[in-house]
Every structure is written in structure tokens, then in C-alpha cells.
Motif scaffolding. Structure first.
Motif, PDB file in Angstrom:
ATOM      1  N   VAL A 127      -5.835  15.940 -19.340  1.00  0.00           N
ATOM      2  CA  VAL A 127      -7.298  16.032 -19.329  1.00  0.00           C
ATOM      3  C   VAL A 127      -7.891  15.117 -18.250  1.00  0.00           C
ATOM      4  N   THR A 128      -7.352  13.895 -18.118  1.00  0.00           N
ATOM      5  CA  THR A 128      -7.933  13.002 -17.090  1.00  0.00           C
ATOM      6  C   THR A 128      -7.620  13.506 -15.672  1.00  0.00           C
ATOM      7  N   SER A 129      -6.440  14.121 -15.484  1.00  0.00           N
ATOM      8  CA  SER A 129      -6.189  14.686 -14.135  1.00  0.00           C
ATOM      9  C   SER A 129      -7.157  15.836 -13.862  1.00  0.00           C
ATOM     10  N   ARG A 130      -7.449  16.620 -14.919  1.00  0.00           N
ATOM     11  CA  ARG A 130      -8.416  17.720 -14.752  1.00  0.00           C
ATOM     12  C   ARG A 130      -9.777  17.152 -14.322  1.00  0.00           C
ATOM     13  N   ILE A 131     -10.168  16.049 -14.943  1.00  0.00           N
ATOM     14  CA  ILE A 131     -11.455  15.426 -14.586  1.00  0.00           C
ATOM     15  C   ILE A 131     -11.408  14.975 -13.117  1.00  0.00           C
ATOM     16  N   ASP A 132     -10.280  14.342 -12.741  1.00  0.00           N
ATOM     17  CA  ASP A 132     -10.138  13.856 -11.363  1.00  0.00           C
ATOM     18  C   ASP A 132     -10.276  14.982 -10.341  1.00  0.00           C
ATOM     19  N   ARG A 133      -9.778  16.166 -10.728  1.00  0.00           N
ATOM     20  CA  ARG A 133      -9.788  17.275  -9.753  1.00  0.00           C
ATOM     21  C   ARG A 133     -11.143  17.990  -9.696  1.00  0.00           C
TER      22      ARG A 133
END
Ligand SMILES: C[S@@+](CC[C@H](N)C(=O)[O-])C[C@H]1O[C@@H](n2cnc3c(N)ncnc32)[C@H](O)[C@@H]1O
Length: 431
Positions: A26-32
Motif C-alpha cells: 500500500v505504501t509503495s502504491r502511495i509513492d507511485r
């Protein structure tokens, strides 16, 4: 605009807590996600991780403030608001309440008055936590399921228990492992400071740097693009540093992705070679990306470590088994872990570790070494697993591990040792 951001945050938290999504995904999704600025992303991630980390405590507050059980979405909204007031606000409590009431009005109109009432009650009385010293109270204050608190107390005793829970709730420390194939620590420190990082040399490992603040968009900066470092927790760096390598060994890492240990060990090879195997090809792709960035040569192989491979028998000087485990050492980074581990899960995990160990031990040459490590702190996945293995495999013996501060049969890093991840390392020699 804030309402849209709130909605986005509620969905992220819902995914982690009710759809079993990993917080790291989820945090990588936010980063992208390009629709948010750097500061907005940082706010969203802090709030998501904060709510997940403090779920039990926030749930307890809501139970105390209301006789009604709110629906899941409204509960998440309340949790976000209370988390912001308790942990993130600088004396803007009333403004925060107004923002969340506005979001409730738009997203869940039926619950607007309820949200308003609960949040204003919280502002009037924030002193809701139990203050006796029972395990149940610790479970609420540190937001760990009571069953887990009881297990940890049994293993580590009352005094260490509270420290472990405290570290699990803290913001994890971040380290860079210096890619010594390309640069020295001193030179890298200079470059990072120039790029806008706040960093200092680690006093635990000579090839590590403690990162206190990242530079903006660090993945587009030369230090990252040139592969001068790998982001890694200090316990894993200690593990890498315990692996004895002359440079010409044949090494097999049987559960290698995303590659932290493989890349660290392969960095020390000259004429030797490392094969990194994992059961998931997507994860091996990430390993390959990292090996290209770092300029470290590694061969990847898709494979199941429980399945016997005739070609590997007694072929390797070093076999690394950094195996799947309950992950109870890395709760500060992956807080959802503490809510998900059932006894049944644990049993099957221990069986998988045993099966892999038995299988891959056959790949170690005579006088070669088998390293077994986990990121958990439960003895039956760690020292008991190894003692059991040695009992059944008299052609192996445990070798003492010599690191800077330790000279032990096993290295058992618990969160309260280094205020970092819990980690277990053992080294076995094939006789
Ligand atoms: C603790 S992680 C390894 C972390 C890795 N050593 C590192 O330092 O980046 C465990 C890995 O085991 C892999 N795995 C799980 N079951 C496996 C199996 N049966 N055979 C091989 N790999 C497996 C998972 O995909 C996961 O990447």
C-alpha cells in the motif's frame, strides 16, 4: 480536496485491515501515485501506518466514547481523526475535528452527528487509557493482541516485554548498507550530505549509515542511481557481516528475494559466484533490478526450496537460508503482522522452515557452512528449530558467530537490543 485525500486514506487503511493487503504494498502504491505532492504522500503514509500501528488502542478509545459500534468506514474515519489529534496535531485540534466532520458529511452523511459528538467528547477527555499494569492494559496501550503480549511475556519476561512493545510502536530506524564494491563509507557520507540527506555513520556496523532524513526524490539522485547503497535494516547488515567469505566461494541463497542478503554477500565475492533462488519470479525481478543498480553479479533461479535438486548436492561452500517466518521482529515496519498471526499459521511456518532446512542442508559441501536466519523472535522458529535440526543431522554442528560485540552460539537480536528489528542468526558447519 481534503475530502478526496481523506477518502483515499480510508481506502488504504481498509485494504490493510480488512482485505489483508500488505502495508508495504500500500505504501509503495502511495509513492507511485502522481496526484499527490511529496508532502501529501508523506502525510498520507504517516496517517495510514499510524492508524494501523495503533488500531487496538484507537478501537478502545472509540468503545469508551460510544455505546454504538460504528460501521467499518466510519470507524476508520474516527480513528484517523483521533490519531491526528493525539500524534500529529500542533494545537489544531478543533480545526482537525472540523475537517473530519466535513469529510463525514460528504462521505457518510448519516454518521455526521455521531462523528461530531465522538470527536468533541475526545477533545474534552483524552485521558482514556487504562493505567493499571496488567497485560491487558499493555495490549491496549501498545496495540498488540493480548495473545501475542502473553506469548512475548512468557519468552522474554515482564521487563523486556514492555521495551519490545515500545520499539514495535516506534518509527523504525533506516540504514543504508554501503556498496563497498563502488564506494567507501566516508565518501558516501559526503555525497549524501551534499544531496540533502541527514545521515551519520552507524556505530554498530562499519559498512552502515544511519539515515535521519531522506533527501527529496532520492531515487533520482546520483547516489541511488549509481548504486552506492542498499536500504536495509541494521540486523540484516549484521547478518551479512557474519557470513565468512574469502571471495572464491560458490554460494546458494535458497529464499533470496528481494535480495538484501544475496546482494550483501555477493558484494564480497571475487572469483566466486552466488545463485539467488526464490519461489516467486516477480520478486526475483526486483532482485535483478537491484543487482543491476548495485553492479553486483548474481544469477537468479526460480525454485522451491522444499523440492530436492539433484544437481545441487554438496555443490556449495555456503548455503544461506533466510527463511519465511512469523516476522515478529519487524512489526515496527510491518505493523499488520501483529494482527494476523494465528497459531495454525505459526505451526505451518515452523514445518516449512524444517522442511527447507532438511532439504537445502544436502547442498552444503563437506567443511562448508549453512546459515539459517529469520526476522522473528520466537524460540521455536529459531534456536529450537536449529537444536532440533542438529539432533537429526549429526553431520552438522553449530559454530560460534563472531561479530563486533558478540561471540555467541546464536545471534539473537531482540528489538530491545539495538532498538531495531528482531533477528536470529545461526551458522552451522557441515562435517
Ligand atoms: C524472509 S524472506 C527472504 C528475504 C531475503 N533473504 C532478503 O534478504 O531480501 C523469505 C523469502 O522466501 C521466499 N519463499 C517462501 N517459500 C519459499 C520456498 N518454498 N522456496 C523458496 N523461497 C520461498 C519468499 O518469497 C520470500 O522472498
Amino acid at each position: 480536496m481534503l475530502i478526496d485525500t481523506h477518502k483515499y486514506i480510508f481506502n488504504c487503511i481498509y485494504d490493510i485491515m480488512y482485505n489483508d493487503a500488505y502495508s508495504s504494498v500500500v505504501t509503495s502504491r502511495i509513492d507511485r501515485d502522481n496526484k499527490f505532492s511529496h508532502n501529501e504522500k508523506s502525510y498520507i503514509k504517516t496517517l495510514c501506518m499510524g492508524v494501523v500501528k495503533n488500531w487496538i488502542k484507537l478501537e478502545y478509545y472509540i468503545d469508551k466514547l460510544s455505546n454504538k459500534k460504528p460501521k467499518k468506514n466510519v470507524k476508520i474515519l474516527l480513528m484517523c481523526a483521533i490519531y491526528e489529534i493525539e500524534f500529529m496535531d500542533d494545537n489544531k485540534d478543533y480545526l482537525t475535528v472540523n475537517h473530519y466532520v466535513e469529510s463525514a458529511k460528504n462521505l457518510f452523511p448519516h454518521a455526521k452527528n455521531f462523528v461530531n459528538a465522538i470527536l468533541r467528547q475526545f477533545l474534552r477527555n483524552k485521558d482514556l487509557l487504562p493505567n493499571d499494569n496488567s497485560l491487558k492494559s499493555l495490549s491496549i496501550i501498545y496495540s498488540h493482541p493480548i495473545e501475542l503480549v502473553e506469548v512475548l511475556e512468557k519468552v522474554y519476561g515482564r521487563k523486556r516485554l514492555e521495551k519490545i512493545l515500545e520499539v514495535n510502536q516506534s518509527v523504525p530506524k533506516i540504514y543504508f548498507r554501503v556498496n563497498q564494491k563502488k564506494i567507501t563509507r566516508t565518501k558516501l557520507l559526503e555525497i549524501l550530505i551534499e544531496e540533502g540527506f541527514i545521515v551519520k555513520p552507524s556505530d554498530i556496523c562499519e559498512n552502515a549509515i544511519l539515515v535521519e532524513k531522506f533527501a527529496n526524490n532520492f531515487t533520482s539522485l546520483p547516489s541511488f542511481l549509481n548504486g552506492y547503497y542498499y536500504i536495509q535494516d541494521i540486523s540484516s547488515i549484521i547478518m551479512i557481516n557474519t557470513v565468512d567469505i574469502n571471495g572464491n566461494e560458490k554460494v546458494l541463497d535458497v529464499a533470496a528475494a528481494p535480495g538484501g542478503k544475496s546482494l550483501g554477500v555477493a558484494e564480497k565475492l571475487t572469483s566466486g559466484k552466488l545463485i539467488a533462488q526464490d519461489i516467486y519470479d516477480k520478486k526475483l525481478d526486483r532482485l535483478l533490478d537491484n543487482s543491476k543498480r548495485l553492479g553486483i553479479d548474481i544469477e537468479t533461479k526460480l525454485g522451491d526450496a522444499t523440492v530436492f535438486n539433484e544437481d545441487y548436492v554438496e555443490k556449495f561452500d555456503v548455503v544461506i537460508a533466510d527463511l519465511p517466518c512469523s516476522g515478529l521482529g519487524i512489526i515496527s515496519k510491518k505493523p499488520e503482522i501483529k494482527y494476523r498471526k494465528s497459531t495454525q499459521n505459526l505451526k505451518s511456518m515452523v514445518q516449512l522452515q524444517e522442511e527447507i532446512l532438511n532439504n537445502v542442508s544436502k547442498y552444503v559441501k563437506k567443511d562448508g557452512y549453512l546459515y539459517y536466519s529469520t526476522c522473528t523472535i520466537l524460540p521455536f522458529e529459531n534456536e529450537e528449530q536449529i537444536r532440533c535440526f542438529i539432533e537429526k543431522n549429526s553431520n552438522f554442528k553449530v559454530v560460534s558467530l563472531e561479530t563486533k560485540d558478540l561471540n555467541n552460539e546464536f545471534v539473537n537480536l531482540v528489538q530491545d537490543n539495538l532498538y531495531s528489528d528482531g533477528f536470529f542468526i545461526s551458522k552451522l558447519m557441515r562435517l
